[in-house]
Enzyme design. Structure first.
Site, PDB file in Angstrom:
ATOM      1  N   GLY A 169      43.096  53.456 -41.894  1.00  0.00           N
ATOM      2  CA  GLY A 169      43.621  52.545 -40.888  1.00  0.00           C
ATOM      3  C   GLY A 169      42.671  52.261 -39.751  1.00  0.00           C
ATOM      4  O   GLY A 169      42.941  51.396 -38.908  1.00  0.00           O
ATOM      5  N   ARG A 197      40.510  52.911 -53.507  1.00  0.00           N
ATOM      6  CA  ARG A 197      39.807  51.752 -52.976  1.00  0.00           C
ATOM      7  C   ARG A 197      40.613  51.253 -51.785  1.00  0.00           C
ATOM      8  O   ARG A 197      41.727  51.705 -51.538  1.00  0.00           O
ATOM      9  CB  ARG A 197      39.678  50.673 -54.055  1.00  0.00           C
ATOM     10  CG  ARG A 197      38.838  51.134 -55.248  1.00  0.00           C
ATOM     11  CD  ARG A 197      38.447  49.963 -56.128  1.00  0.00           C
ATOM     12  NE  ARG A 197      37.738  50.398 -57.328  1.00  0.00           N
ATOM     13  CZ  ARG A 197      36.451  50.684 -57.372  1.00  0.00           C
ATOM     14  NH1 ARG A 197      35.722  50.607 -56.273  1.00  0.00           N
ATOM     15  NH2 ARG A 197      35.869  51.067 -58.506  1.00  0.00           N
ATOM     16  N   ALA A 198      40.030  50.307 -51.027  1.00  0.00           N
ATOM     17  CA  ALA A 198      40.694  49.830 -49.823  1.00  0.00           C
ATOM     18  C   ALA A 198      42.056  49.237 -50.155  1.00  0.00           C
ATOM     19  O   ALA A 198      42.209  48.535 -51.160  1.00  0.00           O
ATOM     20  CB  ALA A 198      39.823  48.779 -49.145  1.00  0.00           C
ATOM     21  N   ILE A 199      43.051  49.543 -49.320  1.00  0.00           N
ATOM     22  CA  ILE A 199      44.369  48.914 -49.446  1.00  0.00           C
ATOM     23  C   ILE A 199      44.482  47.801 -48.406  1.00  0.00           C
ATOM     24  O   ILE A 199      44.648  46.633 -48.741  1.00  0.00           O
ATOM     25  CB  ILE A 199      45.493  49.954 -49.254  1.00  0.00           C
ATOM     26  CG1 ILE A 199      45.401  51.039 -50.336  1.00  0.00           C
ATOM     27  CG2 ILE A 199      46.866  49.271 -49.318  1.00  0.00           C
ATOM     28  CD1 ILE A 199      46.408  52.156 -50.173  1.00  0.00           C
ATOM     29  N   THR A 200      44.372  48.150 -47.139  1.00  0.00           N
ATOM     30  CA  THR A 200      44.444  47.140 -46.077  1.00  0.00           C
ATOM     31  C   THR A 200      43.187  47.143 -45.206  1.00  0.00           C
ATOM     32  O   THR A 200      43.126  46.436 -44.210  1.00  0.00           O
ATOM     33  CB  THR A 200      45.674  47.406 -45.181  1.00  0.00           C
ATOM     34  OG1 THR A 200      45.577  48.725 -44.646  1.00  0.00           O
ATOM     35  CG2 THR A 200      46.966  47.294 -45.979  1.00  0.00           C
ATOM     36  N   ASP A 258      52.281  49.550 -46.045  1.00  0.00           N
ATOM     37  CA  ASP A 258      51.988  50.918 -46.490  1.00  0.00           C
ATOM     38  C   ASP A 258      53.025  51.835 -45.832  1.00  0.00           C
ATOM     39  O   ASP A 258      52.739  52.503 -44.849  1.00  0.00           O
ATOM     40  CB  ASP A 258      50.561  51.303 -46.067  1.00  0.00           C
ATOM     41  CG  ASP A 258      50.061  52.559 -46.778  1.00  0.00           C
ATOM     42  OD1 ASP A 258      50.777  53.066 -47.662  1.00  0.00           O
ATOM     43  OD2 ASP A 258      48.955  53.022 -46.447  1.00  0.00           O
ATOM     44  N   SER A 266      52.135  59.031 -52.155  1.00  0.00           N
ATOM     45  CA  SER A 266      50.919  58.636 -52.873  1.00  0.00           C
ATOM     46  C   SER A 266      49.819  59.682 -52.719  1.00  0.00           C
ATOM     47  O   SER A 266      49.185  60.091 -53.693  1.00  0.00           O
ATOM     48  CB  SER A 266      50.416  57.281 -52.362  1.00  0.00           C
ATOM     49  OG  SER A 266      51.324  56.254 -52.683  1.00  0.00           O
ATOM     50  N   LYS A 290      46.753  52.727 -38.093  1.00  0.00           N
ATOM     51  CA  LYS A 290      48.062  52.745 -38.746  1.00  0.00           C
ATOM     52  C   LYS A 290      49.095  53.431 -37.859  1.00  0.00           C
ATOM     53  O   LYS A 290      50.264  53.072 -37.852  1.00  0.00           O
ATOM     54  CB  LYS A 290      47.969  53.493 -40.084  1.00  0.00           C
ATOM     55  CG  LYS A 290      47.348  52.689 -41.207  1.00  0.00           C
ATOM     56  CD  LYS A 290      47.365  53.494 -42.492  1.00  0.00           C
ATOM     57  CE  LYS A 290      46.682  52.712 -43.606  1.00  0.00           C
ATOM     58  NZ  LYS A 290      46.609  53.493 -44.862  1.00  0.00           N
TER      59      LYS A 290
END
Length: 503
Positions: A169, A197-200, A258, A266, A290
């Site tokens: 985040g 891998r990158a989510i956001t 997320d 996760s 985040k």
């Protein structure tokens, strides 16, 4: 054509990024299958869900599968295709959307059907968003984690396994693990880190490590490589470890959410699948992260610790400074360069070194290598001595990269723009959100060479015309959009030195 008749599986070169079957339009009409509907494809006693698509390239009496689905089907010469009505777990799915509590059996069936492909992306998105409005109880979260682990493989090493994981985040965070892992592994603790891998964000740890070495391996390869090098940094999505998580992450990336409970599920499901029993969790806290305040961070930490005690994992949770990007780089190639420079020199940007050594130190303490409160100083000593860089070279080599790679060997995008200070003053803030958005607009993480290099940090004194940051992009259009975001958000704020004059 009668429903259930066996269809010959054709090998077509089709990659659509999801599990999909392609039927001849005439066959689809006879089977009452519509384009975009869900179907079940059965081969060798295995049933998998997929998205139906129509194509005249497919011969009548045949079916073609996307790359992703073919991988799961294996050596399949003939298959049956059926329209899918409602999955067996649909009643549990509806109750979850209504905020009603589910039991262990409900989650086992629901997660099993998600992994089998019986739910489409819209339904999975609804399941994820429901967690924002109807938070899972501690008990339910435990059921979800167990169900996610039980639907995939488990890699066992026969000895204690350690790990450090950041919820992310904060831009620039993905490179921290590239320093933590070799520090820990250099003292003999086993730390086979599987990363996402990158989510956001503009870069995930796997995206950054992939600049330097291969990150996609089988479970068997990871087992053998980890025991040889004692540390790895690989992509978890290539494995059949908690496979539901890969489905959830793909949908989370598309809808930009997320949920905290799903984040905990996760992370812990992947760690349990790798037999991790000692874990440090990093929760960055700050503007644009985040988690923006300590109250929410404490709640999330409590959630992690509660599940750890249920699952038999020894855990420590660190709340870390997240008001500005970590280090001076954002984007896979730039972050790989910065991590490599830091390891080679045994020193680097203060914030990056402080964070990496603090987290590595906590892992060393969990492993009994350092007494409580002494891990940080030991980690710094390992970094300064060159032991961490030596270990990192071993990790790169075992992951089929070039151990002799130098920071200057890493290619960066050719189109560049440098933002300059418009006045003398002090840098009062650097906006995490603006930096992330601009780095992604420039092309990161898909374009690994794109990103942002910072020339200043909060508190730096600058003069008019001094460089504040440089944007790297592979096209003029991407560069222009990234510059627009940086300027619109006023990403780097420079305040005047004089606040007030008397008299």
């Amino acid at each position: 054509m009668e429903l259930g008749r066996s269809l010959r599986v054709e090998q077509l070169d089709i990659d659509v990024g999801c599990d999909a079957v392609f039927l001849n339009p005439r066959d689809a009409e006879r089977m009452s299958i519509l384009a975009g509907s869900r179907v079940s494809i059965v081969c060798g006693g295995r049933s998998l869900g997929a998205l139906a698509a129509l194509s005249h390239l497919v011969s009548p009496g045949s079916v073609a599968a996307s790359h992703q689905l073919l991988k799961k089907l294996g050596d399949c010469k003939a298959a049956e295709v059926y329209p899918v009505d409602l999955p067996p777990s649909f009643d549990a799915f509806k109750r979850r959307l209504e905020g009603k509590r589910l039991d262990a059996g409900d989650y086992k069936r629901l997660v099993g059907d998600i992994v089998a492909g019986l739910y489409d992306e819209a339904q999975i998105a609804a399941f994820l968003v429901s967690q924002l409005h109807h938070r899972l109880s501690d008990e339910e979260l435990g059921y979800l984690i167990r169900a996610m682990v039980d639907t995939g493989e488990i890699v066992s090493f026969g000895e204690p396994v350690y790990d450090e994981h950041s919820i992310g985040g904060v831009p620039g965070n993905s490179k921290v693990a590239l320093i933590v892992v070799p520090i820990v592994a250099s003292k003999g603790l086993l730390i086979p880190k599987t990363s996402s891998r990158a989510i956001t964000s503009p870069a995930g740890t796997a995206d950054t490590m992939e600049v330097l070495a291969r990150v996609t391996f089988s479970a068997e390869e990871i087992h053998d490589m980890a025991l040889r090098a004692r540390g790895l940094i690989v992509w978890g999505g290539a494995l059949n470890l908690a496979p539901a998580d890969d489905v959830f992450v793909r949908v989370e990336r598309r809808i930009g959410v997320d949920p905290p409970t799903q984040m905990v599920a996760s992370i812990l499901a992947k760690k349990l699948a790798m037999s991790v029993s000692r874990l440090v969790i990093d929760i960055p806290v700050g503007r644009g992260a985040k988690v923006e305040n300590e109250k929410d961070a404490a709640m999330l930490a409590s959630m992690f610790l509660s599940q750890a005690s249920r699952l038999g994992v020894t855990m420590r949770v660190a709340l870390t400074f997240g008001n500005e990007p970590i280090g001076l780089s954002v984007g896979p190639a730039l972050e790989a360069r910065e991590a490599l420079e830091t390891l080679m020199k045994g020193d680097g940007p203060l914030g990056l070194v402080e964070k990496a050594c603090s987290l590595a130190g906590l892992v060393l303490e969990l492993g009994g290598v350092a007494p409580r409160g002494r891990g940080y100083s030991l980690a710094c000593e390992i970094l300064r001595s060159g032991m961490a860089y030596k270990k990192f070279r071993e990790i790169i080599e075992v992951q089929e990269g070039d151990p002799d790679v130098k920071p200057e060997d890493i290619r960066l995008a050719p189109k560049r723009f440098t933002l300059e200070a418009r006045r003398d003053g002090i840098v009062s803030s650097i906006d995490n959100v603006a930096i992330s958005l601009a780095a992604k607009a420039a092309g990161a993480p898909d374009d690994k060479t794109a990103g942002i290099k910072l020339h200043v940090k909060t508190g730096y004194r600058v003069k008019k015309g001094d460089p504040l940051l440089t944007i790297y992009a592979s096209s003029d259009a991407r560069l222009h959009e990234a510059v627009r975001i940086i300027e619109e958000y006023n990403a780097v704020v420079v305040e005047g030195v004089i606040v007030k004059l008397f008299p």
